[in-house]
Design an enzyme around this catalytic site. Structure first.
Site, PDB file in Angstrom:
ATOM      1  N   ARG A  44      22.041  34.097 -32.253  1.00 41.91           N
ATOM      2  CA  ARG A  44      22.459  33.424 -31.345  1.00 41.91           C
ATOM      3  C   ARG A  44      22.034  31.555 -31.989  1.00 41.91           C
ATOM      4  O   ARG A  44      21.161  31.195 -31.342  1.00 41.91           O
ATOM      5  CB  ARG A  44      22.514  32.654 -30.229  1.00 41.91           C
ATOM      6  CG  ARG A  44      22.869  31.864 -29.320  1.00 41.91           C
ATOM      7  CD  ARG A  44      23.325  31.849 -27.594  1.00 41.91           C
ATOM      8  NE  ARG A  44      23.953  31.373 -26.766  1.00 41.91           N
ATOM      9  CZ  ARG A  44      23.233  29.981 -26.974  1.00 41.91           C
ATOM     10  NH1 ARG A  44      21.983  30.043 -27.078  1.00 41.91           N
ATOM     11  NH2 ARG A  44      23.629  29.076 -26.079  1.00 41.91           N
ATOM     12  N   SER A 117      31.757  37.404 -22.960  1.00 49.42           N
ATOM     13  CA  SER A 117      31.396  36.096 -21.797  1.00 49.42           C
ATOM     14  C   SER A 117      32.594  35.840 -20.596  1.00 49.42           C
ATOM     15  O   SER A 117      33.192  35.435 -21.665  1.00 49.42           O
ATOM     16  CB  SER A 117      31.040  34.589 -22.495  1.00 49.42           C
ATOM     17  OG  SER A 117      29.721  34.759 -23.059  1.00 49.42           O
ATOM     18  N   LYS A 147      20.672  27.419 -21.994  1.00 55.21           N
ATOM     19  CA  LYS A 147      22.421  26.865 -22.215  1.00 55.21           C
ATOM     20  C   LYS A 147      22.367  25.368 -21.518  1.00 55.21           C
ATOM     21  O   LYS A 147      22.519  25.887 -20.379  1.00 55.21           O
ATOM     22  CB  LYS A 147      23.233  28.562 -21.731  1.00 55.21           C
ATOM     23  CG  LYS A 147      24.404  28.158 -22.642  1.00 55.21           C
ATOM     24  CD  LYS A 147      25.025  29.169 -22.281  1.00 55.21           C
ATOM     25  CE  LYS A 147      26.255  28.758 -23.301  1.00 55.21           C
ATOM     26  NZ  LYS A 147      27.363  29.382 -22.622  1.00 55.21           N
TER      27      LYS A 147
HETATM   28  N1  3NM Z   1      24.731  32.454 -22.465  1.00 49.86           N
HETATM   29  P1  3NM Z   1      17.575  32.412 -20.815  1.00 49.86           P
HETATM   30  S1  3NM Z   1      23.372  31.839 -20.233  1.00 49.86           S
HETATM   31  C1  3NM Z   1      22.885  32.301 -23.682  1.00 49.86           C
HETATM   32  O1  3NM Z   1      25.293  32.491 -18.518  1.00 49.86           O
HETATM   33  C2  3NM Z   1      23.076  32.600 -22.389  1.00 49.86           C
HETATM   34  O2  3NM Z   1      27.313  33.245 -20.545  1.00 49.86           O
HETATM   35  C3  3NM Z   1      24.408  32.805 -20.519  1.00 49.86           C
HETATM   36  O3  3NM Z   1      19.179  32.029 -21.723  1.00 49.86           O
HETATM   37  C4  3NM Z   1      25.573  32.716 -19.710  1.00 49.86           C
HETATM   38  O4  3NM Z   1      17.006  33.830 -20.661  1.00 49.86           O
HETATM   39  C5  3NM Z   1      22.125  32.141 -21.659  1.00 49.86           C
HETATM   40  O5  3NM Z   1      16.572  31.750 -21.356  1.00 49.86           O
HETATM   41  C6  3NM Z   1      20.942  31.736 -21.644  1.00 49.86           C
HETATM   42  O6  3NM Z   1      18.334  31.915 -19.881  1.00 49.86           O
HETATM   43  C7  3NM Z   1      20.246  32.755 -21.737  1.00 49.86           C
END
Ligand code: 3NM
Length: 228
Positions: A44, A117, A147
């Site tokens: 990503r 998603s 994010k």
């Molecule tokens: N998508 P971390 S949250 C890439 O809610 C991504 O769809 C998300 O990173 C969604 O594990 C997210 O550091 C970030 O929180 C995840």
């Protein structure tokens, strides 16, 4: 090409150049994570570090050979052309990316699986025909700093609300069964509760990219134990 199975979602590492925080380059880190036992990897390339098309292609090609060596599926985030160019195992798309059935059609022609998603039951209901979608990525479970444009945190109740539309542990959409992987602000201590909901796995950036070698192995093993 690796065929999709729900168990592959258990320890799902998501990472790109902007997520490297321990002074490693992406390729070195991903090999460390593969050795530690991750079950799926998503490339990503989002965040402050910008890569050119050529750099992305070169990185993705290296990630392709590396993941193949470890027999771990490689998923490309949000870039179907790149996924096709390097022969990825899967493509992951968000709500805003494109029409899901267009993605499914092209991905299936290439033998790729598809992740989508979905954050809320309303989004799920509005996603249209999900035939051919292999898994849903749902979150953010907790607040995330990774994010910036993430939706509000849905928590465990949010995961359950998505599952409530159908039977545990699998969401049935249009007659097909689609497992869910939870994402967003998840740390290892959260995993037991998530696993108890019947969710198929956890997708993580920070908890796995900000771990040294010993911690990474430990975290991967703890996550696997929670889903065993
Ligand atoms: N998508 P971390 S949250 C890439 O809610 C991504 O769809 C998300 O990173 C969604 O594990 C997210 O550091 C970030 O929180 C995840």
């Amino acid at each position: 090409m690796i065929e999709f199975e729900p168990q592959m979602l258990q320890v799902y590492l998501v990472a790109g150049s902007s997520n490297m925080s321990l002074g490693e380059d992406l390729i070195t880190y991903v090999e460390r994570a593969l050795k530690a036992g991750i079950t799926m990897f998503q490339y990503r390339e989002k965040g402050p570090i910008k890569r050119t098309r050529g750099e992305k292609l070169a990185l993705a090609q290296q990630l392709r050979s590396l993941t193949r060596q470890y027999h771990v599926p490689l998923v490309i985030d949000d870039d179907l052309e790149l996924a096709i160019a390097i022969g990825a195992d899967g493509i992951h798309v968000g709500q805003s990316d494109t029409q899901i059935q267009q993605v499914v059609r092209r991905a299936k022609q290439q033998g790729m699986f598809v992740g989508l998603s979905v954050s809320t039951p309303a989004q799920l209901a509005n996603s249209g025909d999900l035939t051919g979608v292999n898994y849903l990525g749902s979150g953010p479970v907790n607040a995330t700093k990774t994010k910036l444009d993430a939706d509000p945190a849905i928590g465990i109740p949010g995961l359950l609300a998505l599952q409530d539309q159908t039977d545990l542990p699998i969401v049935a959409i249009g007659g097909i069964n689609v497992p869910i992987v939870a994402i967003g602000g998840i740390n290892v201590p959260d995993v037991a509760k998530i696993a108890a909901t019947g969710i198929a796995g956890v997708a993580m950036i920070s908890a796995l990219t900000q771990a040294n070698e010993a911690d990474l192995k430990l975290r991967v093993n703890q996550i696997k134990a929670a889903f065993a």
